[in-house]
Design an enzyme around this catalytic site. Structure first.
Site, PDB file in Angstrom:
ATOM      1  N   THR A 172      33.355  18.693  31.398  1.00 43.21           N
ATOM      2  CA  THR A 172      34.168  18.016  30.559  1.00 43.21           C
ATOM      3  C   THR A 172      33.286  17.835  29.270  1.00 43.21           C
ATOM      4  OG1 THR A 172      35.234  16.750  32.432  1.00 43.21           O
ATOM      5  CG2 THR A 172      35.462  15.676  30.261  1.00 43.21           C
TER       6      THR A 172
ATOM      7  N   PHE B 212      33.127  15.624  25.780  1.00 45.46           N
ATOM      8  CA  PHE B 212      33.360  14.542  25.284  1.00 45.46           C
ATOM      9  C   PHE B 212      33.248  14.440  23.629  1.00 45.46           C
ATOM     10  CE2 PHE B 212      34.035  11.678  28.958  1.00 45.46           C
ATOM     11  CZ  PHE B 212      33.470  12.517  29.809  1.00 45.46           C
TER      12      PHE B 212
END
Ligand SMILES: O=C(O)C(=O)C[C@]1(C(=O)O)C=C[C@@H](O)C=C1
Length: 370
Positions: free
Chosen positions: A254, A256
């Site tokens: 992921t 960010f």
């Protein structure tokens, strides 16, 4: 629960509490003028470029005065008075976003927020110094809500952080896999474990974050319900790990974004990335033309995302045949720093026909997971 007003009055006491910004002024609506009302130094830079008619990429007379650095403290873990940097994230303790905040700023004070919007507001209201929020996942795709919030708020992207996400199936002690009929988690986490959960035959229920799912299962001593969350959430909430690495691909990353009130001065020493958002007139080939401004200058694009232009109603098409079409915003990430002339020229070129353009940030690439 703490409100924004009480946090402002007593920040130290309340920053350890979860931030819930409930009594804020309405967020300013997006202005679809050529530039938004609050001009960043990047937009000012673009305006000054626009005034210069000479569009020669290699013209050294094209002197550009770079904006003064507004902040360089994103490189450090403390603020000017020596106190620890406060970093907002969405979720409760044990959420992946907390791990991302700590990866970005190892000695920071990670401040939990109940919603993405609260994290944006916590930065805007000076309750925290930064926000670290997920923007895309290698399996589940984009986190659309944060794309929309980036435009609605006026924060700047000052960095990115990539986190390897390894999901576990958690349950209360004594509960076996065959006892479970249901699993709770964040929708992204459920999507990332789609195949595994289908194979096990568990029904899915979405909650605000993975750690909250773990907390709920533990708090209510559920016997038929598990949680998809991190191993650190298992430790924090005293749950048993029934299965590890249950995401559909072991490479689950992921990305960010790190957000701040001030932009950073773009550099050229390290690889930099720039994120922009723009809209275009309707017509054949306009997106092709927009993307060509980068291709012409050998600038690599790393991400393109389109989102509906929400505050504009559906319009009748020009040909009046009764069909309707949608208007879109395009979010593009490209591999160049705003300190590079080719990036400045590409945006000056784009600005000639874009109906709206905003630079969201120019920031160092996280090369830790390449
Ligand atoms: O629920 C969490 O733990 C989060 O930090 C949120 C979030 C997300 O929004 O994508 C972050 C990383 C993972 O991709 C799964 C969930």
């Amino acid at each position: 629960m703490a409100t924004a007003t009480s946090i402002v009055r007593s920040p130290a006491a309340l920053l350890s509490a979860k931030v819930s910004v409930s009594d804020h002024k309405p967020t300013p609506t997006v202005q679809f003028s050529r530039f938004p009302s609050k001009r960043s130094c990047f937009t000012a830079l673009l305006s000054s470029l626009h005034d210069n008619n000479n569009d020669d990429d290699n013209n050294n007379n094209n002197v550009i005065s770079h904006p003064k650095p507004l902040s360089s403290s994103q490189l450090f873990n403390s603020v000017s008075n020596g106190s620890r940097l406060r970093v907002a994230y969405q979720g409760v303790r044990g959420a992946y976003s907390e791990a991302a905040a700590e990866k970005a700023y190892p000695n920071c004070e990670a401040v939990p927020c109940d919603q993405f919007d609260s994290a944006f507001q916590a930065v805007e209201k000076w309750l925290v110094d930064r926000a670290v929020l997920p923007i895309e996942n290698s399996l589940g795709g984009s986190i659309h809500r944060n794309y929309d919030l980036l435009l609605r708020h006026s924060l700047h992207i000052v960095g990115e952080v990539k986190l390897a996400v390894q999901h576990c199936l958690l349950a209360n002690h004594g509960v076996q896999l065959e006892d479970l009929s249901r699993v709770l988690s964040h929708p992204q986490a459920l999507a990332q474990c789609e195949n595994t959960l289908t194979m096990i035959g568990l029904s899915r229920e979405a909650v605000d974050d993975t750690a909250l799912a773990a907390k709920h299962v533990a708090l209510h001593k559920l016997k038929d319900t598990g949680a998809v969350a991190s191993s650190s959430a298992a430790k924090i909430y005293g749950l048993n790990i029934l299965a590890q690495d249950i995401q559909d691909d072991c490479d689950n990353v992921t990305r960010f974004l790190i957000l701040a009130r001030e932009p950073i001065i773009p550099g050229i020493q390290n690889p930099f990335k720039t994120s922009i958002v723009f809209s275009l007139e309707e017509g054949p080939g306009v997106l092709f033309k927009a993307l060509a401004v980068f291709a012409l200058r050998q600038i690599n694009l790393t991400k393109i995302e389109s989102r509906p232009l929400r505050n504009q109603p559906l319009r009748a098409a020009d040909d009046n045949n009764g069909s309707k079409y949608f208007d879109y915003l395009f979010y593009v990430d490209f591999e160049a720093s705003m300190a590079e002339e080719r990036a400045q020229n590409a945006l000056r070129h784009l600005k000639e026909f874009a109906t709206f353009l905003r630079v969201l940030g120019s920031y160092p690439v996280d090369t830790t997971m390449m």
